[in-house]
Design a protein around this motif. Structure first.
Motif, PDB file in Angstrom:
ATOM      1  N   ARG A   1       2.494  47.569  12.223  1.00  0.00           N
ATOM      2  CA  ARG A   1       0.972  47.662  11.922  1.00  0.00           C
ATOM      3  C   ARG A   1       0.200  48.596  12.657  1.00  0.00           C
ATOM      4  O   ARG A   1      -0.780  48.826  12.123  1.00  0.00           O
ATOM      5  CB  ARG A   1       0.904  46.262  12.826  1.00  0.00           C
ATOM      6  CG  ARG A   1       1.367  45.015  11.563  1.00  0.00           C
ATOM      7  CD  ARG A   1       1.019  43.653  12.003  1.00  0.00           C
ATOM      8  NE  ARG A   1       1.227  43.522  13.487  1.00  0.00           N
ATOM      9  CZ  ARG A   1       2.224  43.181  14.204  1.00  0.00           C
ATOM     10  NH1 ARG A   1       3.026  41.882  13.550  1.00  0.00           N
ATOM     11  NH2 ARG A   1       2.146  42.541  15.546  1.00  0.00           N
ATOM     12  N   PHE A   2       0.518  49.003  14.381  1.00  0.00           N
ATOM     13  CA  PHE A   2      -0.605  50.033  14.352  1.00  0.00           C
ATOM     14  C   PHE A   2      -0.198  51.267  13.637  1.00  0.00           C
ATOM     15  O   PHE A   2      -1.978  51.826  13.451  1.00  0.00           O
ATOM     16  CB  PHE A   2      -0.032  50.100  15.767  1.00  0.00           C
ATOM     17  CG  PHE A   2      -0.114  50.890  17.165  1.00  0.00           C
ATOM     18  CD1 PHE A   2      -1.275  50.024  17.224  1.00  0.00           C
ATOM     19  CD2 PHE A   2      -0.410  52.614  17.264  1.00  0.00           C
ATOM     20  CE1 PHE A   2      -2.584  51.222  18.084  1.00  0.00           C
ATOM     21  CE2 PHE A   2      -1.018  52.874  17.539  1.00  0.00           C
ATOM     22  CZ  PHE A   2      -2.346  52.153  18.532  1.00  0.00           C
ATOM     23  N   THR A   3       0.691  51.544  12.791  1.00  0.00           N
ATOM     24  CA  THR A   3      -0.182  52.878  11.656  1.00  0.00           C
ATOM     25  C   THR A   3      -1.511  52.395  11.708  1.00  0.00           C
ATOM     26  O   THR A   3      -1.697  52.864  10.789  1.00  0.00           O
ATOM     27  CB  THR A   3       0.996  53.168  11.496  1.00  0.00           C
ATOM     28  OG1 THR A   3       1.712  52.056  10.650  1.00  0.00           O
ATOM     29  CG2 THR A   3       2.606  53.621  12.128  1.00  0.00           C
ATOM     30  N   THR A   4      -1.520  51.660  11.130  1.00  0.00           N
ATOM     31  CA  THR A   4      -2.412  50.672   9.922  1.00  0.00           C
ATOM     32  C   THR A   4      -3.965  51.139  10.636  1.00  0.00           C
ATOM     33  O   THR A   4      -5.194  50.560  10.094  1.00  0.00           O
ATOM     34  CB  THR A   4      -2.566  49.695   9.296  1.00  0.00           C
ATOM     35  OG1 THR A   4      -2.699  48.020  10.446  1.00  0.00           O
ATOM     36  CG2 THR A   4      -0.986  49.125   8.767  1.00  0.00           C
ATOM     37  N   ARG A   5      -4.071  51.149  11.772  1.00  0.00           N
ATOM     38  CA  ARG A   5      -5.125  50.867  12.208  1.00  0.00           C
ATOM     39  C   ARG A   5      -6.587  51.694  12.894  1.00  0.00           C
ATOM     40  O   ARG A   5      -6.240  53.233  11.876  1.00  0.00           O
ATOM     41  CB  ARG A   5      -4.835  51.328  14.389  1.00  0.00           C
ATOM     42  CG  ARG A   5      -4.907  52.973  14.674  1.00  0.00           C
ATOM     43  CD  ARG A   5      -4.273  53.230  16.555  1.00  0.00           C
ATOM     44  NE  ARG A   5      -4.056  54.233  16.037  1.00  0.00           N
ATOM     45  CZ  ARG A   5      -2.776  54.440  15.858  1.00  0.00           C
ATOM     46  NH1 ARG A   5      -2.240  54.142  14.979  1.00  0.00           N
ATOM     47  NH2 ARG A   5      -2.480  55.825  15.819  1.00  0.00           N
ATOM     48  N   ASP A   6      -7.753  51.536  12.063  1.00  0.00           N
ATOM     49  CA  ASP A   6      -8.965  51.512  11.826  1.00  0.00           C
ATOM     50  C   ASP A   6      -8.578  52.754  10.800  1.00  0.00           C
ATOM     51  O   ASP A   6      -9.600  53.276  10.162  1.00  0.00           O
ATOM     52  CB  ASP A   6      -8.736  53.173  12.117  1.00  0.00           C
ATOM     53  CG  ASP A   6      -8.920  53.115  14.520  1.00  0.00           C
ATOM     54  OD1 ASP A   6      -9.890  51.754  13.945  1.00  0.00           O
ATOM     55  OD2 ASP A   6      -9.281  53.244  15.157  1.00  0.00           O
ATOM     56  N   LEU A   7      -7.691  52.304   9.461  1.00  0.00           N
ATOM     57  CA  LEU A   7      -7.346  51.872   7.568  1.00  0.00           C
ATOM     58  C   LEU A   7      -8.608  51.571   6.809  1.00  0.00           C
ATOM     59  O   LEU A   7      -8.509  50.715   7.065  1.00  0.00           O
ATOM     60  CB  LEU A   7      -6.072  52.390   7.477  1.00  0.00           C
ATOM     61  CG  LEU A   7      -5.151  53.897   8.080  1.00  0.00           C
ATOM     62  CD1 LEU A   7      -3.610  53.275   7.788  1.00  0.00           C
ATOM     63  CD2 LEU A   7      -5.873  55.054   8.576  1.00  0.00           C
ATOM     64  N   THR A   8      -8.959  53.037   6.365  1.00  0.00           N
ATOM     65  CA  THR A   8      -9.408  52.060   4.736  1.00  0.00           C
ATOM     66  C   THR A   8      -8.632  51.108   3.849  1.00  0.00           C
ATOM     67  O   THR A   8      -7.975  51.871   3.897  1.00  0.00           O
ATOM     68  CB  THR A   8     -10.989  52.908   4.314  1.00  0.00           C
ATOM     69  OG1 THR A   8     -10.094  54.137   3.501  1.00  0.00           O
ATOM     70  CG2 THR A   8     -11.443  53.040   4.860  1.00  0.00           C
ATOM     71  N   ASP A   9      -9.044  50.765   2.788  1.00  0.00           N
ATOM     72  CA  ASP A   9      -8.029  50.709   1.946  1.00  0.00           C
ATOM     73  C   ASP A   9      -7.690  51.132   0.860  1.00  0.00           C
ATOM     74  O   ASP A   9      -6.442  51.719   1.088  1.00  0.00           O
ATOM     75  CB  ASP A   9      -8.775  49.211   1.248  1.00  0.00           C
ATOM     76  CG  ASP A   9      -8.816  48.220   1.325  1.00  0.00           C
ATOM     77  OD1 ASP A   9      -8.662  47.317   2.849  1.00  0.00           O
ATOM     78  OD2 ASP A   9      -9.848  47.167   1.295  1.00  0.00           O
ATOM     79  N   GLU A  10      -8.251  52.146   1.118  1.00  0.00           N
ATOM     80  CA  GLU A  10      -8.174  53.301   0.317  1.00  0.00           C
ATOM     81  C   GLU A  10      -6.685  54.452   1.118  1.00  0.00           C
ATOM     82  O   GLU A  10      -5.915  54.524   0.450  1.00  0.00           O
ATOM     83  CB  GLU A  10      -9.487  53.975  -0.087  1.00  0.00           C
ATOM     84  CG  GLU A  10      -8.520  56.024  -1.006  1.00  0.00           C
ATOM     85  CD  GLU A  10     -10.078  56.861  -0.868  1.00  0.00           C
ATOM     86  OE1 GLU A  10      -9.823  58.009  -1.905  1.00  0.00           O
ATOM     87  OE2 GLU A  10     -10.964  56.235  -0.823  1.00  0.00           O
ATOM     88  N   GLN A  11      -7.262  54.608   2.337  1.00  0.00           N
ATOM     89  CA  GLN A  11      -6.467  55.398   3.143  1.00  0.00           C
ATOM     90  C   GLN A  11      -4.683  54.992   3.284  1.00  0.00           C
ATOM     91  O   GLN A  11      -4.176  55.289   2.874  1.00  0.00           O
ATOM     92  CB  GLN A  11      -6.894  55.750   4.223  1.00  0.00           C
ATOM     93  CG  GLN A  11      -7.361  56.378   4.832  1.00  0.00           C
ATOM     94  CD  GLN A  11      -8.897  56.394   5.709  1.00  0.00           C
ATOM     95  OE1 GLN A  11      -8.750  55.390   6.290  1.00  0.00           O
ATOM     96  NE2 GLN A  11      -9.513  58.102   6.726  1.00  0.00           N
TER      97      GLN A  11
END
Length: 190
Positions: free
Chosen positions: A41-51
């Protein structure tokens, strides 16, 4: 985030994930699973849906798709613990359509959001934790479904399934970390 801070966050996240009433081997499984879920889950921090849906390596994998896959995998294996082989498909009979549906598991589809993917993962994780805490016997086993990658006539105990779920979650957290680093240089640790 520094290694020390990440390690402290993981310790806190895993300690909070295991109820005090769960001890011994079950607590070990839940703590290990919580740690690797956190890393994923931490890999998703601050990512947009597109990213979250971008491929950054030669593979078809993306961060959001990996979380979708781990969610599906964990749900399926917990169903197997509870219901046995009937919870799993006969993989030897899969059609092209089945394979296409499986491939969709590894990517973000139109209309899917990172928040939705993470919420589904959280729900599956909560269910898994409840099942593990309540299992009467970790030795209870079921025959594995038919699949080219399983030994014929093999059985897995709940314990073996949980080891598999921890290993898969850990492996895919590493994949997600590589994809994220290729995306914008962010890493889970370090």
């Amino acid at each position: 985030m520094t290694t020390t801070n990440a390690a402290s966050s993981v310790t806190s996240a895993t300690a909070d994930a295991v109820p005090a009433s769960v001890t011994g081997e079950r607590a070990d499984f839940l703590e290990a699973l919580a740690k690797h879920r956190y890393f994923l889950r931490f890999t998703t921090r601050d990512l947009t849906d597109e990213q979250a849906g971008l491929r950054t390596t030669a593979s078809a994998l993306c961060v959001g798709g990996l979380i979708k896959h781990v969610t599906s995998m964990e749900r399926l294996w917990v169903d197997f613990i509870l219901e046995g082989t009937s919870a799993m498909p006969d993989f030897t009979t899969w059609t092209e359509a089945d394979l296409a549906r499986r491939a969709d598991e590894y990517r973000m589809l139109p209309g899917e959001t990172l928040a939705g993917v993470l919420a589904a993962y959280e729900e599956v994780a909560r269910r898994t934790d409840e099942v593990v805490a309540a299992l009467p016997d970790l030795d209870a086993a079921h025959p594995l479904p038919k699949a080219p990658w399983f030994q014929a006539d093999a059985s897995w105990s709940a314990r073996r399934v949980l080891l598999h779920v921890v290993a898969e979650t850990s492996q895919h957290a590493g994949h997600a970390d590589i994809i994220r680093e290729a995306l914008d240089g962010a890493r889970t640790m370090g």
